[in-house]
Design a protein around this motif. Sequence first.
Motif, PDB file in Angstrom:
ATOM      1  N   UNK A   1     -71.072  35.097  28.086  1.00 44.97           N
ATOM      2  CA  UNK A   1     -70.035  34.908  29.228  1.00 44.97           C
ATOM      3  C   UNK A   1     -70.292  33.552  29.763  1.00 44.97           C
ATOM      4  N   UNK A   2     -69.192  32.557  29.423  1.00 39.98           N
ATOM      5  CA  UNK A   2     -69.537  31.116  30.138  1.00 39.98           C
ATOM      6  C   UNK A   2     -68.621  31.276  31.238  1.00 39.98           C
ATOM      7  N   UNK A   3     -69.393  30.663  32.510  1.00 32.29           N
ATOM      8  CA  UNK A   3     -68.647  30.550  33.747  1.00 32.29           C
ATOM      9  C   UNK A   3     -67.985  29.393  33.947  1.00 32.29           C
ATOM     10  N   UNK A   4     -67.021  28.796  33.817  1.00 33.72           N
ATOM     11  CA  UNK A   4     -66.420  27.425  34.273  1.00 33.72           C
ATOM     12  C   UNK A   4     -66.477  26.940  35.762  1.00 33.72           C
ATOM     13  N   UNK A   5     -66.867  28.052  36.621  1.00 32.12           N
ATOM     14  CA  UNK A   5     -66.679  27.624  38.035  1.00 32.12           C
ATOM     15  C   UNK A   5     -67.972  28.482  38.707  1.00 32.12           C
ATOM     16  N   UNK A   6     -69.024  28.027  37.851  1.00 32.60           N
ATOM     17  CA  UNK A   6     -70.425  28.272  38.295  1.00 32.60           C
ATOM     18  C   UNK A   6     -71.072  27.231  39.297  1.00 32.60           C
ATOM     19  N   UNK A   7     -71.602  27.568  40.092  1.00 30.80           N
ATOM     20  CA  UNK A   7     -72.000  26.762  41.155  1.00 30.80           C
ATOM     21  C   UNK A   7     -73.538  26.901  41.755  1.00 30.80           C
ATOM     22  N   UNK A   8     -74.121  25.906  42.164  1.00 31.31           N
ATOM     23  CA  UNK A   8     -75.682  26.123  42.459  1.00 31.31           C
ATOM     24  C   UNK A   8     -75.340  26.097  44.301  1.00 31.31           C
ATOM     25  N   UNK A   9     -76.064  26.874  45.047  1.00 33.11           N
ATOM     26  CA  UNK A   9     -75.940  26.951  46.377  1.00 33.11           C
ATOM     27  C   UNK A   9     -76.318  25.769  47.203  1.00 33.11           C
TER      28      UNK A   9
ATOM     29  N   UNK B   1     -72.120  23.649  37.905  1.00 32.72           N
ATOM     30  CA  UNK B   1     -73.308  23.524  36.880  1.00 32.72           C
ATOM     31  C   UNK B   1     -72.754  24.287  35.469  1.00 32.72           C
ATOM     32  N   UNK B   2     -73.640  23.910  34.343  1.00 29.44           N
ATOM     33  CA  UNK B   2     -73.185  24.964  33.311  1.00 29.44           C
ATOM     34  C   UNK B   2     -73.914  26.134  33.692  1.00 29.44           C
ATOM     35  N   UNK B   3     -73.203  27.231  33.006  1.00 30.22           N
ATOM     36  CA  UNK B   3     -73.739  28.432  33.819  1.00 30.22           C
ATOM     37  C   UNK B   3     -73.231  29.779  32.889  1.00 30.22           C
ATOM     38  N   UNK B   4     -74.325  30.346  32.242  1.00 33.00           N
ATOM     39  CA  UNK B   4     -73.684  31.572  31.384  1.00 33.00           C
ATOM     40  C   UNK B   4     -74.740  32.633  31.250  1.00 33.00           C
ATOM     41  N   UNK B   5     -74.208  33.800  31.106  1.00 30.99           N
ATOM     42  CA  UNK B   5     -75.064  34.923  30.707  1.00 30.99           C
ATOM     43  C   UNK B   5     -74.802  35.635  29.436  1.00 30.99           C
TER      44      UNK B   5
ATOM     45  N   UNK C   1     -64.940  32.980  28.065  1.00 31.35           N
ATOM     46  CA  UNK C   1     -65.187  32.227  28.987  1.00 31.35           C
ATOM     47  C   UNK C   1     -64.528  32.880  30.297  1.00 31.35           C
ATOM     48  N   UNK C   2     -65.112  32.606  31.421  1.00 29.69           N
ATOM     49  CA  UNK C   2     -64.351  33.104  32.701  1.00 29.69           C
ATOM     50  C   UNK C   2     -64.227  32.069  33.829  1.00 29.69           C
TER      51      UNK C   2
ATOM     52  N   UNK D   1     -69.286  42.862  32.355  1.00 30.57           N
ATOM     53  CA  UNK D   1     -68.994  43.891  31.559  1.00 30.57           C
ATOM     54  C   UNK D   1     -67.359  44.213  31.536  1.00 30.57           C
ATOM     55  N   UNK D   2     -66.629  43.161  32.180  1.00 32.60           N
ATOM     56  CA  UNK D   2     -65.096  43.202  32.096  1.00 32.60           C
ATOM     57  C   UNK D   2     -64.510  44.447  32.900  1.00 32.60           C
ATOM     58  N   UNK D   3     -65.266  44.818  33.663  1.00 31.90           N
ATOM     59  CA  UNK D   3     -64.662  46.043  34.586  1.00 31.90           C
ATOM     60  C   UNK D   3     -63.879  45.217  35.854  1.00 31.90           C
ATOM     61  N   UNK D   4     -64.337  44.258  36.283  1.00 29.49           N
ATOM     62  CA  UNK D   4     -63.625  43.346  37.200  1.00 29.49           C
ATOM     63  C   UNK D   4     -63.540  41.967  36.632  1.00 29.49           C
TER      64      UNK D   4
END
Length: 466
Positions: free
Chosen positions: A61-69, A301-305, A316-317, A353-356
């Motif tokens: 799952x690639x997150x296009x809006x992934x951030x570092x804090x 950031x580039x961010x995926x699970x 992608x999400x 897991x696509x539940x939310x």
Amino acid sequence: MKKTKYLFTLLTCLFVHLSGAQNKPNIVLINVDDMGWKDVSYMGSKFYETPNIDDLASQGIIFLNGYAASANCAPSRACLMSGQWTPRHGVYTVGPSNRGKVEDRKLIPTENTWYLSKDFEIIPQVLQKNGYTTCHAGKWHVDDDPTGFGFDYNYGGGKNGHPISYYPPYKNVKSLEEEGDMYLTDLLTKKSIGFIEEAEKPFFLYFSTYAIHTPINPVRSLIPKYRAKEKDGGHKNVNYATMIENLDRNIGLLIESLKEKGVYENTLIIFTSDNGGLHGITDQKPLRAGKGSYYEGGIREPFFFVWPNKLKKPRTSDVQITNMDIYPTILAAAGIKDHQGNLDGDDLLPVLKSKNKKLERTLFWHFPIYLQAYVMKGFVPEHRDPLFRTRPGSAMRKGNWKLHYYFEDKGIELYDLANDLGEQNNIASQHPEVVKELMAELEQWWKETNAPIPTELNPKYQPQSK
């Protein structure tokens, strides 16, 4: 008869315990240093080559809006490991908070906490208590020694933020014995693979190589390839490109070792970076600025699970996530429910897991100090002013709204990221009702986190120097 029954019960309990341990997922957390949002080819770079990272990302799952804090190393890593906002641990930057020329600073900045307090129980400690064997490889940067924070093994981690050289002698990379002329990233990968091969219990590997942080030491064998390659906008630094390809090759070797051991299917793999790419060495367009800035180029950031046994629909999400979400997500994946500390992130398993399909919340960044700009040949700064990458302030994102607030002049910037991803058009004056709503929420967050707000004027400040 009683002895036989007791023995049967004991063996049954032991079997259940061992079965539970075997069913726990292995966890590999890859935290690259200074890799920007577009420094991987799956995000659009045509100059940098990351086929192994791309292949791995395509399985998850690639997150296009992934951030570092946070927008720089130490605070971002403190947030990731503690799962908490910067005001809760006080690590805001690397070193002192009064960076830049004294006459350019209007306010007395908040004092920085250099290292993460032992009062925090962080990710490896919780996992270690719950039957995991834990390994740190590479950059630590939140205190002197990772083994004091729950790591069974430490290869190369200390308080230093980068090596003196990626070629031996590395000099300030301790707890790592050099092997010939081996490039530092290669050696850290070799040690990590050795750990994977020997691990008998469920394991946690924090693969946090120093690459691709400065010094930009090229992998010499790759230089001719990138000198001959067509440049792509701000992606043109040959030496930097060789470091990225070398890192990618090593990540490929790491994943292959999981498969060879037969544990890949039951391993949760998380990939991210601690902050944006160093602007001037690389470029994140259309995102603005880079490392040290709270414009998108410094924190997105580039961010995926990837978790082959659980996440079976690669996609992608657009869900907005932060590296503080990693802690609660790991706890949920490992089935750990007895954690007592405060966590500011969210468990992402329902999203994974696509539940939310949504996670509605506001993300905040707080930086009550100064971080000076730097001069680089051919570099056009994209910060708010040429003297500082960041002046004291806070930023927040709610939906598509992004607000910046600055303590020196109470300046406000508002951007609609849906239509202005590059944060070029400040529309605060056009949307006073949005500014009012967001500022009220930001002020409430300051109170809830006890965020320090610098107000004391600096007597040595000289306005004309700006």
